[in-house]
Motif scaffolding. Sequence first.
Motif, PDB file in Angstrom:
ATOM      1  N   SER A 191      56.032  31.642   2.599  1.00 11.00           N
ATOM      2  CA  SER A 191      56.094  30.768   3.773  1.00 11.00           C
ATOM      3  C   SER A 191      54.682  30.470   4.255  1.00 11.00           C
ATOM      4  O   SER A 191      53.704  31.032   3.750  1.00 11.00           O
ATOM      5  N   GLU A 192      54.580  29.601   5.246  1.00 11.35           N
ATOM      6  CA  GLU A 192      53.317  29.290   5.922  1.00 11.35           C
ATOM      7  C   GLU A 192      52.264  28.731   4.971  1.00 11.35           C
ATOM      8  O   GLU A 192      51.059  28.997   5.119  1.00 11.35           O
ATOM      9  N   ALA A 193      52.683  27.954   3.990  1.00 12.56           N
ATOM     10  CA  ALA A 193      51.721  27.398   3.032  1.00 12.56           C
ATOM     11  C   ALA A 193      50.795  26.401   3.727  1.00 12.56           C
ATOM     12  O   ALA A 193      51.226  25.603   4.563  1.00 12.56           O
ATOM     13  N   GLY A 194      49.520  26.457   3.380  1.00 10.94           N
ATOM     14  CA  GLY A 194      48.543  25.550   3.963  1.00 10.94           C
ATOM     15  C   GLY A 194      47.296  25.485   3.112  1.00 10.94           C
ATOM     16  O   GLY A 194      47.165  26.192   2.109  1.00 10.94           O
ATOM     17  N   VAL A 195      46.363  24.622   3.508  1.00  6.95           N
ATOM     18  CA  VAL A 195      45.154  24.411   2.726  1.00  6.95           C
ATOM     19  C   VAL A 195      43.952  24.297   3.643  1.00  6.95           C
ATOM     20  O   VAL A 195      44.043  23.750   4.747  1.00  6.95           O
ATOM     21  N   SER A 196      42.824  24.831   3.187  1.00  7.85           N
ATOM     22  CA  SER A 196      41.517  24.654   3.827  1.00  7.85           C
ATOM     23  C   SER A 196      40.577  24.074   2.784  1.00  7.85           C
ATOM     24  O   SER A 196      40.673  24.401   1.593  1.00  7.85           O
ATOM     25  N   THR A 197      39.647  23.212   3.203  1.00  6.93           N
ATOM     26  CA  THR A 197      38.742  22.559   2.261  1.00  6.93           C
ATOM     27  C   THR A 197      37.296  22.701   2.703  1.00  6.93           C
ATOM     28  O   THR A 197      37.004  22.880   3.886  1.00  6.93           O
ATOM     29  N   ALA A 198      36.412  22.603   1.733  1.00  9.70           N
ATOM     30  CA  ALA A 198      34.979  22.611   2.006  1.00  9.70           C
ATOM     31  C   ALA A 198      34.294  21.710   0.992  1.00  9.70           C
ATOM     32  O   ALA A 198      34.535  21.829  -0.218  1.00  9.70           O
ATOM     33  N   GLY A 199      33.450  20.804   1.465  1.00  8.31           N
ATOM     34  CA  GLY A 199      32.649  19.962   0.583  1.00  8.31           C
ATOM     35  C   GLY A 199      31.248  20.529   0.451  1.00  8.31           C
ATOM     36  O   GLY A 199      30.687  21.045   1.425  1.00  8.31           O
ATOM     37  N   TRP A 200      30.687  20.455  -0.743  1.00  6.59           N
ATOM     38  CA  TRP A 200      29.338  20.958  -0.965  1.00  6.59           C
ATOM     39  C   TRP A 200      28.747  20.276  -2.185  1.00  6.59           C
ATOM     40  O   TRP A 200      29.442  19.562  -2.906  1.00  6.59           O
ATOM     41  N   VAL A 201      27.460  20.462  -2.390  1.00  8.29           N
ATOM     42  CA  VAL A 201      26.752  19.821  -3.504  1.00  8.29           C
ATOM     43  C   VAL A 201      26.050  20.893  -4.331  1.00  8.29           C
ATOM     44  O   VAL A 201      25.344  21.755  -3.781  1.00  8.29           O
ATOM     45  N   ARG A 202      26.262  20.843  -5.615  1.00  5.78           N
ATOM     46  CA  ARG A 202      25.585  21.756  -6.541  1.00  5.78           C
ATOM     47  C   ARG A 202      24.427  21.013  -7.197  1.00  5.78           C
ATOM     48  O   ARG A 202      24.602  19.906  -7.716  1.00  5.78           O
ATOM     49  N   GLU A 203      23.256  21.624  -7.195  1.00  4.67           N
ATOM     50  CA  GLU A 203      22.068  21.014  -7.784  1.00  4.67           C
ATOM     51  C   GLU A 203      21.728  21.733  -9.086  1.00  4.67           C
ATOM     52  O   GLU A 203      21.586  22.950  -9.123  1.00  4.67           O
ATOM     53  N   LEU A 204      21.588  20.934 -10.148  1.00  7.71           N
ATOM     54  CA  LEU A 204      21.360  21.456 -11.493  1.00  7.71           C
ATOM     55  C   LEU A 204      20.261  20.661 -12.176  1.00  7.71           C
ATOM     56  O   LEU A 204      19.963  19.531 -11.795  1.00  7.71           O
ATOM     57  N   ASP A 205      19.679  21.257 -13.227  1.00  8.33           N
ATOM     58  CA  ASP A 205      18.804  20.489 -14.096  1.00  8.33           C
ATOM     59  C   ASP A 205      19.595  20.085 -15.346  1.00  8.33           C
ATOM     60  O   ASP A 205      20.770  20.449 -15.508  1.00  8.33           O
ATOM     61  N   THR A 206      18.960  19.329 -16.241  1.00 12.34           N
ATOM     62  CA  THR A 206      19.681  18.795 -17.396  1.00 12.34           C
ATOM     63  C   THR A 206      20.235  19.916 -18.272  1.00 12.34           C
ATOM     64  O   THR A 206      21.377  19.837 -18.747  1.00 12.34           O
ATOM     65  N   GLY A 207      19.453  20.958 -18.483  1.00 11.51           N
ATOM     66  CA  GLY A 207      19.922  22.078 -19.303  1.00 11.51           C
ATOM     67  C   GLY A 207      21.151  22.738 -18.718  1.00 11.51           C
ATOM     68  O   GLY A 207      22.087  23.103 -19.450  1.00 11.51           O
ATOM     69  N   GLN A 208      21.174  22.908 -17.411  1.00  8.36           N
ATOM     70  CA  GLN A 208      22.333  23.514 -16.766  1.00  8.36           C
ATOM     71  C   GLN A 208      23.552  22.603 -16.842  1.00  8.36           C
ATOM     72  O   GLN A 208      24.676  23.081 -17.010  1.00  8.36           O
ATOM     73  N   VAL A 209      23.338  21.289 -16.721  1.00 14.63           N
ATOM     74  CA  VAL A 209      24.448  20.345 -16.870  1.00 14.63           C
ATOM     75  C   VAL A 209      25.065  20.469 -18.262  1.00 14.63           C
ATOM     76  O   VAL A 209      26.294  20.522 -18.418  1.00 14.63           O
TER      77      VAL A 209
END
Length: 263
Positions: A191-209
């Motif tokens: 019961s009591e189903a719900g959702v919480s959200t958070a937006g964020w940005v991950r910064e990477l270099d080409t090798g990490q991508v």
Amino acid sequence: MSSDRTQAFEGLTDAYHRFRPGYPEGLLDRLREHVRAGADASWPDPWLLVDAGAGTGISTRTLRHAFGPGPRVVGVEPGRDMLAAARAGEHGGVEYVAGRAERLPFPDSSACLVLAAQAVHWFDRPAFYAEAARVLVPGGTVAVLNNDRDHRASAYLDAYERLMEDHGDHYRRDHREYDTVAEMSAQPGLSEAGVSTAGWVRELDTGQVLGMAMSSSKMAAVVRNLGEERTRAHLTALVREHFPDGGVRIPYVTRLFTARRTG
């Protein structure tokens, strides 16, 4: 790569362990608060926290960080390579066992939390929610935690998704878009189903991508179809087109879905 879905990350484990992101602290705080809000004196001591589909243990170790040293934290993982990597890298006081999310190796009413982090799309979801309801104590929490790349907010990610749609095996960017709140609510005992959200940005270099891409079972299909050299060339060209300075910025939306076991 094995045709068994539970072995989908065979050969990808090292890249997965090195390049997959963690989770926003604010949502981990919410998860901890949700679990604690359901606690009562009948709960087992120590609490049992279960991480279903633990992979290399990123989320299992995250539970230890979020909840501290008191609870027993156990990651459940069917993938042989993933389980071996999780056990080999263990230094955080957690346990790992072989098993599937739909048949958790725990008794009825024994767990205070059952978490699926970045994994529930691999499960038979109705069977998983039924199994979570079985193993949870009354008042316990079932949680789903998903990091989703926000392709609607990024031309780079739109092109990245199109690469997988064009050259993967029937890939669709909306393959993880379903109504988790409704699915949780449909399970008797939750019961009591719900959702919480958070937006964020991950910064990477080409090798990490490139490393993160090569950790993906979906990108692995592109590699099989195009070859690794051509796939890496495509990805490198996308980075150069959209981020000439080499600093890649990937917007994410992380969603925490929770429901509570009724008495």
